[in-house]
Design an enzyme around this catalytic site. Sequence first.
Site, PDB file in Angstrom:
ATOM      1  N   SER A  46     -24.748  42.007 -16.421  1.00 17.75           N
ATOM      2  CA  SER A  46     -24.652  43.017 -15.354  1.00 17.75           C
ATOM      3  C   SER A  46     -23.262  43.623 -15.335  1.00 17.75           C
ATOM      4  O   SER A  46     -22.266  42.893 -15.465  1.00 17.75           O
ATOM      5  CB  SER A  46     -24.915  42.393 -13.983  1.00 17.75           C
ATOM      6  OG  SER A  46     -26.168  41.791 -13.944  1.00 17.75           O
TER       7      SER A  46
ATOM      8  N   SER B 138     -25.686  34.374 -20.292  1.00 19.27           N
ATOM      9  CA  SER B 138     -27.003  34.373 -20.957  1.00 19.27           C
ATOM     10  C   SER B 138     -26.940  34.970 -22.360  1.00 19.27           C
ATOM     11  O   SER B 138     -26.185  35.902 -22.627  1.00 19.27           O
ATOM     12  CB  SER B 138     -28.010  35.179 -20.133  1.00 19.27           C
ATOM     13  OG  SER B 138     -28.053  34.706 -18.821  1.00 19.27           O
TER      14      SER B 138
ATOM     15  N   GLN C 269     -20.160  38.840 -16.163  1.00 21.03           N
ATOM     16  CA  GLN C 269     -20.418  37.429 -16.481  1.00 21.03           C
ATOM     17  C   GLN C 269     -21.195  37.320 -17.798  1.00 21.03           C
ATOM     18  O   GLN C 269     -22.339  37.764 -17.868  1.00 21.03           O
ATOM     19  CB  GLN C 269     -21.254  36.813 -15.360  1.00 21.03           C
ATOM     20  CG  GLN C 269     -21.624  35.368 -15.559  1.00 21.03           C
ATOM     21  CD  GLN C 269     -22.628  34.880 -14.507  1.00 21.03           C
ATOM     22  OE1 GLN C 269     -23.824  35.015 -14.672  1.00 21.03           O
ATOM     23  NE2 GLN C 269     -22.128  34.347 -13.410  1.00 21.03           N
ATOM     24  N   GLY C 270     -20.564  36.746 -18.810  1.00 23.07           N
ATOM     25  CA  GLY C 270     -21.225  36.616 -20.117  1.00 23.07           C
ATOM     26  C   GLY C 270     -21.719  35.199 -20.338  1.00 23.07           C
ATOM     27  O   GLY C 270     -21.098  34.419 -21.073  1.00 23.07           O
TER      28      GLY C 270
ATOM     29  N   GLU D 187     -22.421  31.656  -6.705  1.00 21.33           N
ATOM     30  CA  GLU D 187     -23.414  32.735  -6.722  1.00 21.33           C
ATOM     31  C   GLU D 187     -24.568  32.407  -5.774  1.00 21.33           C
ATOM     32  O   GLU D 187     -25.178  33.281  -5.193  1.00 21.33           O
ATOM     33  CB  GLU D 187     -23.924  32.898  -8.163  1.00 21.33           C
ATOM     34  CG  GLU D 187     -24.750  34.149  -8.400  1.00 21.33           C
ATOM     35  CD  GLU D 187     -25.111  34.344  -9.873  1.00 21.33           C
ATOM     36  OE1 GLU D 187     -24.786  33.483 -10.713  1.00 21.33           O
ATOM     37  OE2 GLU D 187     -25.741  35.376 -10.178  1.00 21.33           O
TER      38      GLU D 187
HETATM   39  C1  LIG Z   1     -31.234  42.025 -13.506  1.00 21.28           C
HETATM   40  C2  LIG Z   1     -30.654  40.851 -14.228  1.00 21.28           C
HETATM   41  C3  LIG Z   1     -29.293  40.651 -14.181  1.00 21.28           C
HETATM   42  C4  LIG Z   1     -28.727  39.585 -14.878  1.00 21.28           C
HETATM   43  N1  LIG Z   1     -27.353  39.463 -14.904  1.00 21.28           N
HETATM   44  C5  LIG Z   1     -26.779  38.504 -15.683  1.00 21.28           C
HETATM   45  C6  LIG Z   1     -25.358  38.441 -15.850  1.00 21.28           C
HETATM   46  O1  LIG Z   1     -24.616  39.242 -15.259  1.00 21.28           O
HETATM   47  N2  LIG Z   1     -24.842  37.514 -16.667  1.00 21.28           N
HETATM   48  C7  LIG Z   1     -25.622  36.605 -17.326  1.00 21.28           C
HETATM   49  O2  LIG Z   1     -25.087  35.766 -18.023  1.00 21.28           O
HETATM   50  N3  LIG Z   1     -26.982  36.643 -17.200  1.00 21.28           N
HETATM   51  C8  LIG Z   1     -27.571  37.573 -16.411  1.00 21.28           C
HETATM   52  N4  LIG Z   1     -28.948  37.652 -16.304  1.00 21.28           N
HETATM   53  C9  LIG Z   1     -29.772  36.731 -17.101  1.00 21.28           C
HETATM   54  C10 LIG Z   1     -30.526  35.709 -16.270  1.00 21.28           C
HETATM   55  O3  LIG Z   1     -29.667  34.681 -15.860  1.00 21.28           O
HETATM   56  C11 LIG Z   1     -31.670  35.215 -17.160  1.00 21.28           C
HETATM   57  O4  LIG Z   1     -32.542  36.304 -17.386  1.00 21.28           O
HETATM   58  C12 LIG Z   1     -32.405  34.064 -16.529  1.00 21.28           C
HETATM   59  O5  LIG Z   1     -31.604  32.918 -16.474  1.00 21.28           O
HETATM   60  C13 LIG Z   1     -33.703  33.744 -17.310  1.00 21.28           C
HETATM   61  O6  LIG Z   1     -33.437  33.564 -18.647  1.00 21.28           O
HETATM   62  P1  LIG Z   1     -34.249  34.333 -19.775  1.00 21.28           P
HETATM   63  O7  LIG Z   1     -34.253  35.785 -19.436  1.00 21.28           O
HETATM   64  O8  LIG Z   1     -33.698  33.935 -21.090  1.00 21.28           O
HETATM   65  O9  LIG Z   1     -35.728  33.838 -19.644  1.00 21.28           O
HETATM   66  P2  LIG Z   1     -36.301  32.444 -20.181  1.00 21.28           P
HETATM   67  O10 LIG Z   1     -35.382  31.355 -19.802  1.00 21.28           O
HETATM   68  O11 LIG Z   1     -36.638  32.601 -21.618  1.00 21.28           O
HETATM   69  O12 LIG Z   1     -37.618  32.303 -19.343  1.00 21.28           O
HETATM   70  C14 LIG Z   1     -38.855  32.924 -19.694  1.00 21.28           C
HETATM   71  C15 LIG Z   1     -39.915  32.378 -18.757  1.00 21.28           C
HETATM   72  O13 LIG Z   1     -40.067  30.955 -18.965  1.00 21.28           O
HETATM   73  C16 LIG Z   1     -39.881  30.259 -17.743  1.00 21.28           C
HETATM   74  N5  LIG Z   1     -39.183  29.004 -17.987  1.00 21.28           N
HETATM   75  C17 LIG Z   1     -38.044  28.816 -18.706  1.00 21.28           C
HETATM   76  N6  LIG Z   1     -37.687  27.506 -18.684  1.00 21.28           N
HETATM   77  C18 LIG Z   1     -38.598  26.863 -17.923  1.00 21.28           C
HETATM   78  C19 LIG Z   1     -38.783  25.520 -17.510  1.00 21.28           C
HETATM   79  N7  LIG Z   1     -37.933  24.570 -17.873  1.00 21.28           N
HETATM   80  N8  LIG Z   1     -39.857  25.224 -16.755  1.00 21.28           N
HETATM   81  C20 LIG Z   1     -40.735  26.177 -16.358  1.00 21.28           C
HETATM   82  N9  LIG Z   1     -40.622  27.479 -16.723  1.00 21.28           N
HETATM   83  C21 LIG Z   1     -39.574  27.814 -17.483  1.00 21.28           C
HETATM   84  C22 LIG Z   1     -39.020  31.171 -16.899  1.00 21.28           C
HETATM   85  O14 LIG Z   1     -39.162  30.894 -15.520  1.00 21.28           O
HETATM   86  C23 LIG Z   1     -39.560  32.537 -17.283  1.00 21.28           C
HETATM   87  O15 LIG Z   1     -40.713  32.837 -16.546  1.00 21.28           O
HETATM   88  C24 LIG Z   1     -29.552  38.686 -15.602  1.00 21.28           C
HETATM   89  C25 LIG Z   1     -30.935  38.882 -15.609  1.00 21.28           C
HETATM   90  C26 LIG Z   1     -31.490  39.948 -14.946  1.00 21.28           C
HETATM   91  C27 LIG Z   1     -32.967  40.147 -15.009  1.00 21.28           C
END
Ligand SMILES: Cc1cc2nc3c(=O)[nH]c(=O)nc-3n(C[C@H](O)[C@H](O)[C@H](O)COP(=O)(O)OP(=O)(O)OC[C@H]3O[C@@H](n4cnc5c(N)ncnc54)[C@H](O)[C@@H]3O)c2cc1C
Length: 387
Positions: A160, A128, A125-126, A241
């Site tokens: 992932s 993020s 899944q692409g 999901e």
């Molecule tokens: C093990 C793993 C597998 C994953 N697999 C996939 C995958 O297969 N495909 C894919 O597309 N993505 C995948 N992801 C990505 C995942 O969806 C994102 O990591 C997640 O949505 C958080 O985004 P970010 O990492 O950019 O953090 P950010 O969004 O930058 O968040 C950073 C911090 O800010 C907080 N925050 C952000 N916005 C708000 C808000 N509005 N209010 C309060 N707090 C906030 C968050 O809670 C977090 O603590 C995966 C992530 C992990 C860790």
Amino acid sequence: MNFTYSQEAEEFRGSFRSWLEEHFPQEWNREVTGEEWVQRRKQWGEMLAEGGWVAPSWPEEYGGLGLSIEQQLVYIEELVSINAPEVLNSNGIGIFALTLIKYGTEEQKKHYLPRMLKHEDIWCQGFSEPNAGSDLAGLQTKAEDKGDYFLLNGQKVWTSYAPYSNKCYVLVRTADSRYKGISLMILDMEQKGVTVRPIKNIAGETELAEVFMDDAIVPKADVVGELNNGWEMANFALSNERGIHFAQRSLKMQQEFQQLLSLFTEQIDLGKAYVKGSKLQTQLVQSYLSCEILKSVCLRNIALISQGDDTGVLPAIAKLTWSEGHQDLLNTSLELLGEESLVKGKHEVWMEKFLLSRAETIYAGTTQVQKNIIAKSLGLPSSKGGR
Ligand SMILES: Cc1cc2nc3c(=O)[nH]c(=O)nc-3n(C[C@H](O)[C@H](O)[C@H](O)COP(=O)(O)OP(=O)(O)OC[C@H]3O[C@@H](n4cnc5c(N)ncnc54)[C@H](O)[C@@H]3O)c2cc1C
């Protein structure tokens, strides 16, 4: 789960259980990690596909089992009870396929669904990007219309299974509008314009990756649904999901709780007096409560889905209860086992579970984002942004 099942569901259980008894490899009782685990997941996917058991929720016309929600719950219960691995293509079969079935063309379904079932194509899944996680609508990967095809430039992250995948369902920007300028496309990962750079996770595994697109080509036949309607499709995919999947997580967590309870009594029997009456006991009771709450939330969620009713914020409550409660349970396991969880042997699997659980409050919507969703439903103000 404690549920009174219909006769139809119990009949399904009987036939699925017979097949599992005959086909599930006994030697898989020994838990494995790393590459061996990935291979086992692929092999299991192929075996289920060969027996016709791999896609419980798909309609029969596309090679699925066409099960009711109740039967899907039975399906999950049977798999969890024998500790079966999740199939490697779960991202495709459990999430993307339902989106393709709903929005895709007949040609796309005919071509991609059988290959997905047999694990001939492995999907990731692409969604993020480095600057678009919680704020998914901020994604910037650009798809430029070149006539017969689109040219993709940009980067995905935390993808992932990307190192094992040859296909990716990818969200891209096709117009300037924040929500109405996103499209969903099928990206062939095995082309010159795509680079996969694995990311080592905290447990030392490399199933996550960054995916770079430099003039990657997507033929127009591989655009899913209408152009610029990707936001709606992404939300549909993500709701899959977060739907019945939590029942599986809930059952797994209950199973781990029972194992932890046995370990606890084992430690007492071994004369490890520090365990008795300690704060560990309180933590264990807390884990039991989390399991019970999660079970109730999941059952209610399933009841609403089966009646065709809106599940409201229940998926957010389930995600929050599971991820926070599961992390607490695994913290307790390590406190109980102490250094035994650090050495190779029968308890090392708890260390791996503990390490992997760190990401559970991040993926599929972070804890803070879930709290915002719940706050909003209560009429409370939430932070800006977030998906
Ligand atoms: C093990 C793993 C597998 C994953 N697999 C996939 C995958 O297969 N495909 C894919 O597309 N993505 C995948 N992801 C990505 C995942 O969806 C994102 O990591 C997640 O949505 C958080 O985004 P970010 O990492 O950019 O953090 P950010 O969004 O930058 O968040 C950073 C911090 O800010 C907080 N925050 C952000 N916005 C708000 C808000 N509005 N209010 C309060 N707090 C906030 C968050 O809670 C977090 O603590 C995966 C992530 C992990 C860790």
